[in-house]
Write an enzyme that holds these catalytic residues in place. Structure first.
Site, PDB file in Angstrom:
ATOM      1  NE  ARG A 389      -1.859  -0.705  -9.770  1.00 26.93           N
ATOM      2  CZ  ARG A 389      -2.256   0.567  -9.889  1.00 26.93           C
ATOM      3  NH1 ARG A 389      -3.101   0.884 -10.832  1.00 26.93           N
ATOM      4  NH2 ARG A 389      -1.807   1.490  -9.059  1.00 26.93           N
ATOM      5  CG  HIS A 449      -2.271  -2.494  -2.032  1.00 30.64           C
ATOM      6  ND1 HIS A 449      -1.087  -3.055  -1.601  1.00 30.64           N
ATOM      7  CD2 HIS A 449      -2.070  -2.134  -3.326  1.00 30.64           C
ATOM      8  CE1 HIS A 449      -0.206  -3.033  -2.572  1.00 30.64           C
ATOM      9  NE2 HIS A 449      -0.761  -2.480  -3.633  1.00 30.64           N
ATOM     10  CE1 TYR A 482       5.220  -5.429 -13.320  1.00 31.77           C
ATOM     11  CE2 TYR A 482       3.643  -5.213 -11.535  1.00 31.77           C
ATOM     12  CZ  TYR A 482       4.226  -4.715 -12.684  1.00 31.77           C
ATOM     13  OH  TYR A 482       3.828  -3.494 -13.185  1.00 31.77           O
ATOM     14  NE  ARG A 578      10.237  -3.121  -7.453  1.00 35.17           N
ATOM     15  CZ  ARG A 578       9.423  -2.081  -7.632  1.00 35.17           C
ATOM     16  NH1 ARG A 578       9.809  -1.048  -8.368  1.00 35.17           N
ATOM     17  NH2 ARG A 578       8.222  -2.057  -7.085  1.00 35.17           N
ATOM     18  CG  HIS A 606       5.073  -6.347  -7.072  1.00 29.81           C
ATOM     19  ND1 HIS A 606       3.947  -6.986  -6.599  1.00 29.81           N
ATOM     20  CD2 HIS A 606       4.754  -5.027  -7.125  1.00 29.81           C
ATOM     21  CE1 HIS A 606       2.995  -6.099  -6.389  1.00 29.81           C
ATOM     22  NE2 HIS A 606       3.456  -4.902  -6.700  1.00 29.81           N
TER      23      HIS A 606
END
Length: 708
Positions: A389, A449, A482, A578, A606
């Site tokens: 992303r 990822h 983040y 989290r 994150h």
């Protein structure tokens, strides 16, 4: 798709016996996480406009939950899969609905009884149509005729006009109409224009006293302009959510990009999974919509407050500093300053590994600078990078294009299956390909990822590789929101294996003997399990043993069971999770030595940190890893992920400090109970400011004035 991939890649997961006493339900645990997000809106210690923002974050999270998780459960409801907690999909859906109804009631109460009155006390008034003065209504009417009326498109439904397509998350007004000389009811739908602000500021007000009225109210009170001479019997605001959990058979696809593009087309027309409406709904409209959208009563949700709290973003963004968090500008670490701002970043990395912690450390002065320097440096021969992303207007795309135009070899792994970013990633892949960048779309059956970048450079003493391995996306916007960690290194042990990892991504390398990196799905779960087993052996032998793991979510069953075994052996385990956590802490005889903490605040936690004491006499001398993976099925078994060891002692000390600050937090931290509920810790003193404010304070003290 995730379910089929998990079973395909790791069939051992499906073979594990179901044991409700061991595991918590993933969906219900996630809703507990969103309850903690809602608490930030309810908590009067949170600045008022930030409380407004958290209302929108809560509902945005809930939207994604319905699109991804509820949609998947509905598809499997007729054939219940074996779930870890033993809760079948139909039972899970019933519990989900019960929890969400309670949460949305709390949401409406928070907004109506706390936040709206507090806004009014601070000069920000959100008014109904009846609260406007006659001159204000006249002004609103002029605005409607000039800026709203031309955009609206009323859509009637009758034999000549089929039921209109209602797009995902769009807001609409359903209207019941009659001809003056007939008794039959007719339906019409008006889509609320997406390009207009949902709250309209009245003119002539000073900054200290601002008044807004709702776009919905404006349209509702001018319906006669849209349906002249018709009888308007009733109107109802509603919103539709569609399923985003689609099945994609990658192995049958000839081209992954074309398959993803087709999936996006299908998703647009996916079945509805939720219908939201305001209080006192019109029964005829509701029944009509349920029939047309093929929804059951359990799919209908009534909101007593606003229907869409993300519409309040305009209010949250008001320039009222006293009602917002203290501004934070990321700072440049002294290690990246050297003697001057344009110091050679490659020389800085050669002088020793660097660790950055965003958003405390500047993303622009570290990660963006690294890639920019690689693109501009004539000694750089190749750049290899993964993009999951990256955000709109990403500087990385322009930088990689410039590098390719400079005749460098540029390889970019663009993950087209990044949920809800597929369309953007397809577009940027096109841009990169046009510029001559070698674009790879990912691997069949796996999402990529990992957050890695590799630079190959001709140094005076030979070719050397430089790497950035992080926990977060290459996204300049989220890097300010983040918390993430990144390692810069030219350690040959690490970079050599990263070269092999990129060969795995771009070619057909089957290398499995990574010694230093943890690479999923190749060796990561196996290595993590080996380290947990090692802590068990240390504890049984009377040596120091401890595990601290910070991540977003915890779900993988074999890992959870091994943590239970470690707890029974006497290993002290702290999990900082989290989001959702399927492990049950504090169960006598099973998880007595496991504590689960969740930290929620202005920044989204994150980063992933994994610590194993490994018998070390001094706690901070244990082993540390950072990386992109949570302890979830999808991360360990269905994605390409990388975790890297942190070898340099000062960097390990910094990670230890971060973990200790979070474990000692008595402002932002929540303790998880055996039943999956959470309790927020209470401060020992009024001076407790929480992890994130403390780290901002610490950064200022250490870095001085080097903000970027």
């Amino acid at each position: 798709m995730e379910q089929s991939l998990e079973n395909k890649i790791a069939p051992d997961q499906a073979d594990l016996d179901v044991s409700p006493g061991e595991f918590l339900n993933r969906e219900l645990s996630w809703l507990e996480f969103n309850r903690r997000v809602l608490h930030e809106a309810e908590d009067p210690r949170t600045p008022l406009l930030e409380r407004v923002r958290f209302l929108g974050i809560f509902t945005s999270n809930l939207d994604e939950f319905f699109m991804k998780r509820v949609g998947g459960l509905k598809r499997h409801a007729s054939v219940p899969p074996r779930t870890p907690d033993g809760l079948a999909p139909d039972r899970a859906l019933a519990e989900i609905r019960k929890t969400i109804v309670a949460l949305t009631q709390a949401l409406a109460s928070c907004y109506e009884t706390q936040i709206k009155p507090a806004l009014a006390q601070n000069g920000v008034q959100l008014l109904t149509w009846t609260q406007l003065s006659d001159p204000e209504r006249d002004d609103a009417q002029r605005y409607f005729r000039s800026s709203v009326f031309p955009i609206l498109t009323p859509l009637a439904v009758d034999p000549g006009h089929p039921f209109p397509f209602i797009s995902n998350l769009s807001e609409s007004l359903g209207v019941v109409l009659r001809y003056p000389d007939r008794d039959d009811d007719l339906f019409a739908r008006i889509k609320i224009p997406e390009g207009l602000p949902r709250w309209i500021k009245l003119p002539g007000e000073v900054a200290a006293d601002v008044r807004f009225y709702s776009l919905y109210d404006l349209i509702r009170n001018h319906l006669q302009d849209l349906f002249p001479s018709m009888i308007i019997r009733d109107v109802m605001l509603f919103r539709v959510t569609r399923n985003a959990e689609m099945e994609l058979d990658e192995e049958e696809a000839e081209d992954i990009r074309e398959a993803i593009e087709e999936e996006l087309r299908q998703r647009r027309f996916a079945s509805a999974v939720r219908l939201e409406h305001g209080p006192n709904p019109n029964a005829w409209i509701l029944g009509f919509l349920m029939e047309e959208l093929q929804l059951a009563p359990d799919d209908i949700y009534e909101f007593q407050g606003e229907l869409e709290y993300q519409d309040l973003r305009l209010i949250a963004d008001l320039n009222l500093p006293k009602l917002r968090f203290e501004p934070w500008t990321p700072m440049t670490p002294p290690s990246l300053l050297a003697d001057k701002d344009d110091a050679d970043i490659f020389a800085l990395i050669r002088s020793g590994d660097l660790l950055v912690h965003h958003p405390y450390d500047s993303f622009n002065a570290s990660v963006e600078r690294f890639i920019k320097a690689a693109a501009e440096d004539p000694k750089v021969l190749a750049i290899k990078m993964t993009l999951y992303r990256t955000g709109d207007e990403s500087p990385f795309i322009r930088t990689l294009i410039r590098a390719a135009e400079a005749m460098k070899q540029v390889v970019c792994m663009v993950e087209l299956k990044a949920r809800f970013d597929e369309e953007r990633n397809i577009q940027l892949a096109h841009e990169l390909e046009k510029a001559g960048v070698h674009v790879v779309y990912g691997m069949v059956g796996l999402k990529t990822h990992t957050k890695t970048a590799l630079v190959v450079r001709q140094d005076p003493d030979g070719i050397r590789c430089y790497a950035h391995i992080g926990t977060g996306n290459y996204n300049s916007q989220t890097a300010r929101l983040y918390t993430d960690l990144g390692l810069f290194t030219c350690d040959g042990d690490i970079t050599g294996e990263l070269v092999e990892m990129f060969h795995y991504l771009t070619g057909r390398s089957l290398k499995r003997d990574y010694t230093h990196l943890l690479v999923a799905p190749v060796n990561m779960r196996e290595r993590f399990h080996a380290m947990i087993n090692r802590e068990i052996e240390h504890a049984q032998a009377g040596r120091p043993a401890r595990i601290i793991a910070k991540m977003n979510s915890l779900e993988e069953r074999k890992t959870i069971r091994l943590l239970y075994e470690a707890s029974r052996a006497g290993v002290q385990i702290d999990l900082i999770v989290r989001g959702f956590c399927c492990l049950r802490p504090g169960v006598p005889g099973m998880s007595d030595n496991i504590r689960v903490t969740s930290v929620i605040g202005r920044f989204l936690e994150h980063s992933r940190i994994f610590y194993f004491r490994n018998g070390a006499a001094e706690e901070a001398a244990g082993e540390f890893y950072i990386g992109s993976a949570d302890w979830m099925y999808r991360n360990l078994l269905a994605r390409v992920e990388v975790c890297v060891p942190i070898r340099v002692r000062p960097l390990r000390d910094r990670l230890w400090e971060i973990l200790q600050i979070m474990l000692a937090d008595r402002r932002q931290a929540w303790d998880m109970h055996t039943d999956g509920s959470y309790t927020q810790r209470t401060g020992a003193t009024d001076s407790d400011i929480g992890t994130q404010a403390f780290l901002m304070q610490l950064t200022r003290q250490r870095y001085g004035t080097h903000a970027t």
